[in-house]
Design a protein around this motif. Sequence first.
Motif, PDB file in Angstrom:
ATOM      1  N   GLN A  40       0.805  -1.220   0.000  1.00  0.00           N
ATOM      2  CA  GLN A  40       0.000   0.000   0.000  1.00  0.00           C
ATOM      3  C   GLN A  40       0.842   1.275   0.000  1.00  0.00           C
ATOM      4  N   GLU A  43       1.156   3.944  -3.132  1.00  0.00           N
ATOM      5  CA  GLU A  43      -0.068   4.709  -3.357  1.00  0.00           C
ATOM      6  C   GLU A  43      -0.315   5.702  -2.225  1.00  0.00           C
ATOM      7  N   ARG A  47      -0.647   9.610  -2.969  1.00  0.00           N
ATOM      8  CA  ARG A  47      -1.953  10.198  -2.698  1.00  0.00           C
ATOM      9  C   ARG A  47      -1.905  11.269  -1.606  1.00  0.00           C
ATOM     10  N   ARG A  75      -9.190   2.631   1.914  1.00  0.00           N
ATOM     11  CA  ARG A  75      -9.145   2.875   0.480  1.00  0.00           C
ATOM     12  C   ARG A  75      -9.530   1.624  -0.311  1.00  0.00           C
ATOM     13  N   GLY A  76     -10.632   1.698  -1.043  1.00  0.00           N
ATOM     14  CA  GLY A  76     -11.059   0.592  -1.894  1.00  0.00           C
ATOM     15  C   GLY A  76     -11.450  -0.653  -1.133  1.00  0.00           C
ATOM     16  N   GLY A  77     -11.700  -0.526   0.173  1.00  0.00           N
ATOM     17  CA  GLY A  77     -12.068  -1.681   0.978  1.00  0.00           C
ATOM     18  C   GLY A  77     -10.888  -2.486   1.485  1.00  0.00           C
ATOM     19  N   ALA A  78      -9.661  -2.107   1.105  1.00  0.00           N
ATOM     20  CA  ALA A  78      -8.476  -2.820   1.578  1.00  0.00           C
ATOM     21  C   ALA A  78      -8.298  -2.600   3.073  1.00  0.00           C
TER      22      ALA A  78
END
Length: 111
Positions: A40, A43, A47, A75-78
Motif C-alpha cells: 500500500q 499509493e 496520494r 481505500r477501496g475496501g483494503a
Amino acid sequence: MTIYKILRPAEWAALQSAGVTPGAPVDVADGYVHFSTAEQLAETAARHFAGEDGLMLLAVEDAALGDALRWEPSRGGALFPHLYRELRLSDVVWARPMPLDGGAHRLPALT
C-alpha cells in the motif's frame, strides 16, 4: 509483519525529541495513527504526500503493537493497519529517507 508510517520532517523531529507522537494532523483528527503495508505504501505516498520533500519512512513490527493495532477497511475496501495509541520511538525498527526523484518519492529498500 512490518508496517510503515510516513512522517514529514517536523513530525519526525518531534517524535525523536519527545519519544512519542500522536501522528500527523490527519491521525489526530481520525483518532488513530495511519500505517500502510509494503503493498500500500507507494499509493499512500503518491496520494497523501505528493511533492513533499524530506519525508521519512518508519518501519514498525505489527506484532509489537499488540491490541492497540487494528486492521480496518479503508481505500477501496483494503484493510489498513491503524494504531489506537501514540506511536513510540521505541516502536520504530528503522527510519529511512524517502527522497523525491523526478516528482515521485523513491522508496528505500524495505528490508
